[in-house]
Design a protein around this motif. Structure first.
Motif, PDB file in Angstrom:
ATOM      1  N   ASN A  96      -1.156   4.392   0.369  1.00 41.42           N
ATOM      2  CA  ASN A  96      -2.112   5.448   0.734  1.00 41.42           C
ATOM      3  C   ASN A  96      -1.711   6.188   2.007  1.00 41.42           C
ATOM      4  O   ASN A  96      -2.283   7.238   2.319  1.00 41.42           O
ATOM      5  CB  ASN A  96      -3.533   4.882   0.857  1.00 41.42           C
ATOM      6  CG  ASN A  96      -3.611   3.684   1.792  1.00 41.42           C
ATOM      7  OD1 ASN A  96      -2.623   3.336   2.423  1.00 41.42           O
ATOM      8  ND2 ASN A  96      -4.776   3.073   1.864  1.00 41.42           N
ATOM      9  N   HIS A  97      -0.753   5.642   2.752  1.00 44.39           N
ATOM     10  CA  HIS A  97      -0.283   6.316   3.962  1.00 44.39           C
ATOM     11  C   HIS A  97       0.882   7.266   3.670  1.00 44.39           C
ATOM     12  O   HIS A  97       1.359   7.953   4.565  1.00 44.39           O
ATOM     13  CB  HIS A  97       0.167   5.285   4.997  1.00 44.39           C
ATOM     14  CG  HIS A  97       1.320   4.431   4.547  1.00 44.39           C
ATOM     15  ND1 HIS A  97       1.200   3.481   3.553  1.00 44.39           N
ATOM     16  CD2 HIS A  97       2.617   4.399   4.938  1.00 44.39           C
ATOM     17  CE1 HIS A  97       2.368   2.890   3.364  1.00 44.39           C
ATOM     18  NE2 HIS A  97       3.244   3.430   4.187  1.00 44.39           N
ATOM     19  N   PRO A 152       0.825  -1.215   0.000  1.00 46.00           N
ATOM     20  CA  PRO A 152       0.000   0.000   0.000  1.00 46.00           C
ATOM     21  C   PRO A 152       0.856   1.261   0.000  1.00 46.00           C
ATOM     22  O   PRO A 152       1.992   1.260   0.491  1.00 46.00           O
ATOM     23  CB  PRO A 152      -0.791  -0.117   1.309  1.00 46.00           C
ATOM     24  CG  PRO A 152       0.058  -0.979   2.184  1.00 46.00           C
ATOM     25  CD  PRO A 152       0.737  -1.954   1.273  1.00 46.00           C
ATOM     26  N   ASN A 189       2.899  10.497   1.893  1.00 47.14           N
ATOM     27  CA  ASN A 189       2.701  11.849   1.375  1.00 47.14           C
ATOM     28  C   ASN A 189       4.068  12.510   1.243  1.00 47.14           C
ATOM     29  O   ASN A 189       5.096  11.966   1.695  1.00 47.14           O
ATOM     30  CB  ASN A 189       1.777  12.673   2.279  1.00 47.14           C
ATOM     31  CG  ASN A 189       2.278  12.758   3.708  1.00 47.14           C
ATOM     32  OD1 ASN A 189       3.420  13.164   3.957  1.00 47.14           O
ATOM     33  ND2 ASN A 189       1.448  12.376   4.674  1.00 47.14           N
TER      34      ASN A 189
END
Length: 233
Positions: free
Chosen positions: A110-111, A108, A113
């Motif tokens: 999505n965590h 993943p 940035n």
């Protein structure tokens, strides 16, 4: 050495040449091509030609090639710091840590940035312990590591100390991240990409790489093969 200085005597006495290595060429292939071109142009039976630091086939950019008596300076040139720019892709891993092999796992992202990625990059500056990739030309017990890898054999690869003086994240457009690295001899940018992904609780691999400097030599000074051939003629 400038193209205006190309001559048989200068190549024999010792020339230091900057080349922009083509994609998918090995550094060895580039050396062989340059040696052949010089021999053909000046009707030489032999001339010493060697490179001052290999560059992976999937990388482009600066390779320093020395001829004649200048080959004695190769160890000194190989010890110079290197600068690279490139691209890391998050969300997956590959056994070679770059595009040479297929994706073997997905993770993943999505965590992730921009702030977190930039902050974590600073953990990789200074002197760090790095494990070379199994798909590399390093030798263990007289055998290249990539030979073990292609035969599916497990092998223990000890970590070694390298120094990264700068690791800048220059652009983030997930899953792609652009970067610039300044580092010591022996640093594997593929390993850096892989370890960076793990440190961010994801996976990552090196998807593009260009060497832009070796010590005071820069890619701006480099010739491609076509320019070298034209200058010889």
């Amino acid at each position: 050495m400038n193209p205006s200085e190309f001559s048989k005597d200068n190549f024999l006495n010792g020339a230091v040449l900057c080349f922009d290595k083509p994609l998918r060429w090995t550094s060895f292939q580039l050396v062989n091509k340059v040696r052949w071109l010089i021999k053909q142009q000046y009707h030489l039976k032999k001339i010493k030609v060697g490179h001052a630091g290999t560059l992976d086939p999937l990388a482009t950019g600066l390779v320093i090639i020395c001829t004649g008596k200048a080959t004695k300076t190769i160890p000194e040139l190989m010890g110079q710091p290197k600068t690279y720019t490139g691209e890391i892709t998050f969300g997956a891993t590959r056994p070679s840590f770059d595009m040479e092999t297929e994706i073997d796992a997905e993770f993943p992202i999505n965590h992730l940035n921009e702030d977190r990625i930039k902050a974590k990059s600073q953990d990789f500056t200074g002197k760090i312990q790095q494990q070379p990739p199994i798909f590399s030309a390093l030798k263990k017990d007289g055998k290249r590591l990539y030979e073990y890898a292609r035969q599916g054999e497990a092998v223990d690869i000890p970590k070694r100390e390298v120094e990264i003086t700068r690791f800048d994240i220059t652009a983030v457009d997930l899953p792609k991240v652009q970067f610039k690295v300044q580092c010591s001899k022996g640093t594997y940018i593929r390993s850096l990409a892989h370890d960076f992904g793990q440190a961010l609780d994801s996976g990552a691999y090196l998807s593009a790489l260009q060497r832009t400097a070796v010590g005071e030599f820069t890619l701006d000074q480099a010739l491609n093969l076509e320019q070298f051939i034209e200058a010889l003629d």
